[in-house]
Motif scaffolding. Structure first.
Motif, PDB file in Angstrom:
ATOM      1  N   TYR A  48       0.799  -1.222   0.000  1.00 22.59           N
ATOM      2  CA  TYR A  48       0.000   0.000   0.000  1.00 22.59           C
ATOM      3  C   TYR A  48       0.840   1.284   0.000  1.00 22.59           C
ATOM      4  O   TYR A  48       0.614   2.161  -0.832  1.00 22.59           O
ATOM      5  N   PRO A  49       1.807   1.442   0.900  1.00 21.29           N
ATOM      6  CA  PRO A  49       2.552   2.710   0.914  1.00 21.29           C
ATOM      7  C   PRO A  49       3.414   2.933  -0.333  1.00 21.29           C
ATOM      8  O   PRO A  49       3.866   4.044  -0.580  1.00 21.29           O
ATOM      9  N   LEU A  50       3.613   1.896  -1.131  1.00 19.40           N
ATOM     10  CA  LEU A  50       4.440   1.995  -2.331  1.00 19.40           C
ATOM     11  C   LEU A  50       3.635   2.364  -3.577  1.00 19.40           C
ATOM     12  O   LEU A  50       4.212   2.613  -4.627  1.00 19.40           O
ATOM     13  N   THR A  51       2.315   2.400  -3.449  1.00 21.15           N
ATOM     14  CA  THR A  51       1.441   2.649  -4.599  1.00 21.15           C
ATOM     15  C   THR A  51       1.090   4.122  -4.722  1.00 21.15           C
ATOM     16  O   THR A  51       1.263   4.902  -3.773  1.00 21.15           O
ATOM     17  N   ASP A  52       0.561   4.501  -5.888  1.00 19.77           N
ATOM     18  CA  ASP A  52       0.069   5.869  -6.068  1.00 19.77           C
ATOM     19  C   ASP A  52      -1.029   6.181  -5.060  1.00 19.77           C
ATOM     20  O   ASP A  52      -1.081   7.276  -4.505  1.00 19.77           O
ATOM     21  N   GLU A  53      -1.911   5.205  -4.810  1.00 21.54           N
ATOM     22  CA  GLU A  53      -2.988   5.397  -3.842  1.00 21.54           C
ATOM     23  C   GLU A  53      -2.430   5.623  -2.445  1.00 21.54           C
ATOM     24  O   GLU A  53      -2.888   6.510  -1.722  1.00 21.54           O
ATOM     25  N   GLY A  54      -1.432   4.837  -2.072  1.00 20.54           N
ATOM     26  CA  GLY A  54      -0.827   4.967  -0.754  1.00 20.54           C
ATOM     27  C   GLY A  54      -0.096   6.283  -0.565  1.00 20.54           C
ATOM     28  O   GLY A  54      -0.069   6.835   0.529  1.00 20.54           O
ATOM     29  N   ARG A  55       0.491   6.783  -1.630  1.00 20.05           N
ATOM     30  CA  ARG A  55       1.157   8.091  -1.552  1.00 20.05           C
ATOM     31  C   ARG A  55       0.130   9.226  -1.524  1.00 20.05           C
ATOM     32  O   ARG A  55       0.328  10.227  -0.850  1.00 20.05           O
ATOM     33  N   ALA A  56      -0.967   9.068  -2.254  1.00 22.28           N
ATOM     34  CA  ALA A  56      -2.003  10.103  -2.290  1.00 22.28           C
ATOM     35  C   ALA A  56      -2.795  10.149  -0.985  1.00 22.28           C
ATOM     36  O   ALA A  56      -3.198  11.222  -0.543  1.00 22.28           O
ATOM     37  N   ALA A  57      -3.033   8.982  -0.386  1.00 22.59           N
ATOM     38  CA  ALA A  57      -3.845   8.888   0.836  1.00 22.59           C
ATOM     39  C   ALA A  57      -3.182   7.909   1.805  1.00 22.59           C
ATOM     40  O   ALA A  57      -3.532   6.733   1.851  1.00 22.59           O
ATOM     41  N   PRO A  58      -2.203   8.375   2.568  1.00 24.53           N
ATOM     42  CA  PRO A  58      -1.519   7.485   3.520  1.00 24.53           C
ATOM     43  C   PRO A  58      -2.509   6.826   4.488  1.00 24.53           C
ATOM     44  O   PRO A  58      -3.533   7.408   4.850  1.00 24.53           O
ATOM     45  N   LEU A  59      -2.187   5.609   4.879  1.00 27.93           N
ATOM     46  CA  LEU A  59      -3.051   4.806   5.740  1.00 27.93           C
ATOM     47  C   LEU A  59      -2.914   5.233   7.194  1.00 27.93           C
ATOM     48  O   LEU A  59      -1.815   5.455   7.701  1.00 27.93           O
ATOM     49  N   ILE A  96     -15.376   2.732   1.897  1.00 24.84           N
ATOM     50  CA  ILE A  96     -15.555   1.365   1.421  1.00 24.84           C
ATOM     51  C   ILE A  96     -15.815   0.533   2.661  1.00 24.84           C
ATOM     52  O   ILE A  96     -14.987   0.485   3.570  1.00 24.84           O
ATOM     53  N   GLU A  97     -16.965  -0.117   2.704  1.00 25.09           N
ATOM     54  CA  GLU A  97     -17.300  -0.953   3.853  1.00 25.09           C
ATOM     55  C   GLU A  97     -17.046  -2.402   3.489  1.00 25.09           C
ATOM     56  O   GLU A  97     -17.583  -2.910   2.514  1.00 25.09           O
ATOM     57  N   GLY A  98     -16.192  -3.050   4.262  1.00 26.30           N
ATOM     58  CA  GLY A  98     -15.809  -4.423   3.978  1.00 26.30           C
ATOM     59  C   GLY A  98     -14.591  -4.468   3.073  1.00 26.30           C
ATOM     60  O   GLY A  98     -14.084  -3.443   2.629  1.00 26.30           O
ATOM     61  N   TYR A  99     -14.126  -5.657   2.843  1.00 27.37           N
ATOM     62  CA  TYR A  99     -12.984  -5.870   1.948  1.00 27.37           C
ATOM     63  C   TYR A  99     -13.398  -6.860   0.872  1.00 27.37           C
ATOM     64  O   TYR A  99     -13.541  -8.055   1.134  1.00 27.37           O
ATOM     65  N   PRO A 100     -13.599  -6.372  -0.364  1.00 24.36           N
ATOM     66  CA  PRO A 100     -14.088  -7.230  -1.449  1.00 24.36           C
ATOM     67  C   PRO A 100     -13.010  -8.020  -2.171  1.00 24.36           C
ATOM     68  O   PRO A 100     -13.299  -8.681  -3.156  1.00 24.36           O
ATOM     69  N   GLY A 101     -11.768  -7.931  -1.722  1.00 21.66           N
ATOM     70  CA  GLY A 101     -10.653  -8.585  -2.408  1.00 21.66           C
ATOM     71  C   GLY A 101      -9.852  -7.561  -3.190  1.00 21.66           C
ATOM     72  O   GLY A 101     -10.338  -6.481  -3.538  1.00 21.66           O
ATOM     73  N   ALA A 102      -8.606  -7.890  -3.463  1.00 21.30           N
ATOM     74  CA  ALA A 102      -7.682  -6.962  -4.111  1.00 21.30           C
ATOM     75  C   ALA A 102      -8.166  -6.503  -5.481  1.00 21.30           C
ATOM     76  O   ALA A 102      -8.004  -5.333  -5.846  1.00 21.30           O
ATOM     77  N   ASP A 103      -8.769  -7.401  -6.256  1.00 19.70           N
ATOM     78  CA  ASP A 103      -9.209  -7.041  -7.605  1.00 19.70           C
ATOM     79  C   ASP A 103     -10.271  -5.950  -7.600  1.00 19.70           C
ATOM     80  O   ASP A 103     -10.413  -5.224  -8.586  1.00 19.70           O
ATOM     81  N   PHE A 104     -11.026  -5.840  -6.528  1.00 22.39           N
ATOM     82  CA  PHE A 104     -12.049  -4.809  -6.430  1.00 22.39           C
ATOM     83  C   PHE A 104     -11.580  -3.623  -5.595  1.00 22.39           C
ATOM     84  O   PHE A 104     -11.963  -2.489  -5.857  1.00 22.39           O
ATOM     85  N   PHE A 105     -10.769  -3.889  -4.576  1.00 21.44           N
ATOM     86  CA  PHE A 105     -10.337  -2.822  -3.667  1.00 21.44           C
ATOM     87  C   PHE A 105      -9.584  -1.716  -4.397  1.00 21.44           C
ATOM     88  O   PHE A 105      -9.883  -0.535  -4.229  1.00 21.44           O
ATOM     89  N   TRP A 106      -8.583  -2.095  -5.198  1.00 23.31           N
ATOM     90  CA  TRP A 106      -7.745  -1.076  -5.855  1.00 23.31           C
ATOM     91  C   TRP A 106      -8.541  -0.148  -6.749  1.00 23.31           C
ATOM     92  O   TRP A 106      -8.413   1.081  -6.630  1.00 23.31           O
ATOM     93  N   PRO A 107      -9.382  -0.644  -7.673  1.00 21.74           N
ATOM     94  CA  PRO A 107     -10.129   0.297  -8.507  1.00 21.74           C
ATOM     95  C   PRO A 107     -11.163   1.104  -7.716  1.00 21.74           C
ATOM     96  O   PRO A 107     -11.388   2.281  -8.034  1.00 21.74           O
ATOM     97  N   LEU A 108     -11.771   0.500  -6.685  1.00 25.95           N
ATOM     98  CA  LEU A 108     -12.697   1.269  -5.854  1.00 25.95           C
ATOM     99  C   LEU A 108     -11.983   2.429  -5.182  1.00 25.95           C
ATOM    100  O   LEU A 108     -12.456   3.575  -5.207  1.00 25.95           O
TER     101      LEU A 108
END
Length: 119
Positions: A48-59, A96-108
């Motif tokens: 996560y911290p290595l991705t564009d999403e992780g850099r844009a929105a730190p956990l 996002i409520e719940g964890y739908p799996g990696a294939d759905f989480f990233w695009p969501l």
């Protein structure tokens, strides 16, 4: 729109988010014994911290039953785990409520970040 095209457009949108959005964070509400939290921790957390999403929105991790920190304002409390809440300058923009799996989480998540940046 086909799934690969959706993912590609979300990726392009997230790439420029840091300059367009305020102070973004991704809150993760979790609790001990949550099997979906454990699955997210195995599949997503290491990269996560290595991705564009992780850099844009730190956990920022929060325990479900703990009081909400004073610097955060949510539309409604998190009810179950995991719940991922995107906040901008401490105020909830979406979740996002719940964890739908990696294939759905990233695009969501990419879509939520892109929407917040566009506002």
């Amino acid at each position: 729109m086909a799934y690969p095209a959706l993912l590609a457009s979300a990726f392009v949108a997230v790439s420029g988010v840091a300059a367009a959005a305020g102070d973004l964070q991704l809150l993760m509400f979790e609790q001990p014994g949550c099997i979906y939290c454990a699955r997210w921790n195995e599949e997503i957390a290491p990269q996560y911290p290595l991705t564009d999403e992780g850099r844009a929105a730190p956990l920022r991790r929060l325990q479900l039953r703990d009081p909400l920190p004073g610097d955060l304002s949510l539309v409604s409390p998190a009810v179950f785990t995991p719940t991922f809440v995107l906040v901008e300058d401490g105020a909830e923009t979406d979740r996002i409520e719940g964890y739908p799996g990696a294939d759905f989480f990233w695009p969501l998540l990419a879509g939520l970040i892109a929407e917040t940046a566009a506002d």
